[in-house]
Scaffold this motif. Structure first.
Motif, PDB file in Angstrom:
ATOM      1  N   ASP A  66       0.796  -1.232   0.000  1.00 48.63           N
ATOM      2  CA  ASP A  66       0.000   0.000   0.000  1.00 48.63           C
ATOM      3  C   ASP A  66       0.827   1.280   0.000  1.00 48.63           C
ATOM      4  O   ASP A  66       0.545   2.200  -0.768  1.00 48.63           O
ATOM      5  CB  ASP A  66      -0.966   0.022   1.187  1.00 48.63           C
ATOM      6  N   ASP A  67       1.862   1.386   0.849  1.00 43.47           N
ATOM      7  CA  ASP A  67       2.629   2.629   0.931  1.00 43.47           C
ATOM      8  C   ASP A  67       3.394   2.896  -0.359  1.00 43.47           C
ATOM      9  O   ASP A  67       3.416   4.016  -0.865  1.00 43.47           O
ATOM     10  CB  ASP A  67       3.565   2.632   2.139  1.00 43.47           C
ATOM     11  N   ALA A  68       4.008   1.877  -0.924  1.00 45.23           N
ATOM     12  CA  ALA A  68       4.741   2.043  -2.189  1.00 45.23           C
ATOM     13  C   ALA A  68       3.771   2.291  -3.338  1.00 45.23           C
ATOM     14  O   ALA A  68       4.065   3.071  -4.255  1.00 45.23           O
ATOM     15  CB  ALA A  68       5.605   0.821  -2.473  1.00 45.23           C
ATOM     16  N   PHE A  69       2.618   1.624  -3.306  1.00 40.55           N
ATOM     17  CA  PHE A  69       1.597   1.830  -4.332  1.00 40.55           C
ATOM     18  C   PHE A  69       1.201   3.296  -4.395  1.00 40.55           C
ATOM     19  O   PHE A  69       1.199   3.910  -5.452  1.00 40.55           O
ATOM     20  CB  PHE A  69       0.357   0.977  -4.027  1.00 40.55           C
ATOM     21  N   ARG A  70       0.844   3.864  -3.257  1.00 41.44           N
ATOM     22  CA  ARG A  70       0.360   5.252  -3.219  1.00 41.44           C
ATOM     23  C   ARG A  70       1.441   6.205  -3.719  1.00 41.44           C
ATOM     24  O   ARG A  70       1.173   7.098  -4.509  1.00 41.44           O
ATOM     25  CB  ARG A  70      -0.075   5.606  -1.792  1.00 41.44           C
ATOM     26  N   LYS A  71       2.679   6.023  -3.268  1.00 42.64           N
ATOM     27  CA  LYS A  71       3.771   6.914  -3.666  1.00 42.64           C
ATOM     28  C   LYS A  71       4.006   6.855  -5.179  1.00 42.64           C
ATOM     29  O   LYS A  71       4.069   7.886  -5.850  1.00 42.64           O
ATOM     30  CB  LYS A  71       5.056   6.537  -2.921  1.00 42.64           C
ATOM     31  N   ALA A  72       4.114   5.648  -5.710  1.00 40.67           N
ATOM     32  CA  ALA A  72       4.393   5.485  -7.142  1.00 40.67           C
ATOM     33  C   ALA A  72       3.206   5.925  -7.995  1.00 40.67           C
ATOM     34  O   ALA A  72       3.379   6.644  -8.987  1.00 40.67           O
ATOM     35  CB  ALA A  72       4.750   4.033  -7.436  1.00 40.67           C
TER      36      ALA A  72
END
Length: 94
Positions: A66-72
């Motif tokens: 989730d955290d990497a998804f949102r950032k990217a």
């Protein structure tokens, strides 16, 4: 690919179906450079009336936590808004 602000990206052409489709994969923003995961970006041109519709679809974000998804995803969405806006400006001026 290189942008005027100095940002660069290595891309790999995955599909060319002239004149309607062009696709590539590239590194996912925010991940380490040696991470093998990539997103797939596909540009499709379609005749519509007297004009042409450009569709841009980028996939591959679902493979991220989730955290990497949102950032990217947010970074690329913002980037596509800017780049496609520049394309509209260029075509309007032509």
């Amino acid at each position: 690919m290189k942008w005027t602000d100095g940002f660069t990206a290595d891309m790999r052409v995955e599909r060319v179906d002239e004149p309607a489709v062009f696709a590539f994969t590239w590194h996912i923003y925010g991940l380490p450079e040696d991470d093998p995961r990539r997103t797939y970006v596909e540009f499709t041109l379609e005749p519509v009336g007297a004009g042409t519709r450009l569709r841009v679809v980028e996939t591959g974000f679902a493979q991220l936590p989730d955290d990497a998804f949102r950032k990217a995803h947010d970074a690329n969405t913002q980037g596509w808004t800017i780049e496609l806006g520049e394309l509209v400006d260029y075509l309007d001026a032509a």
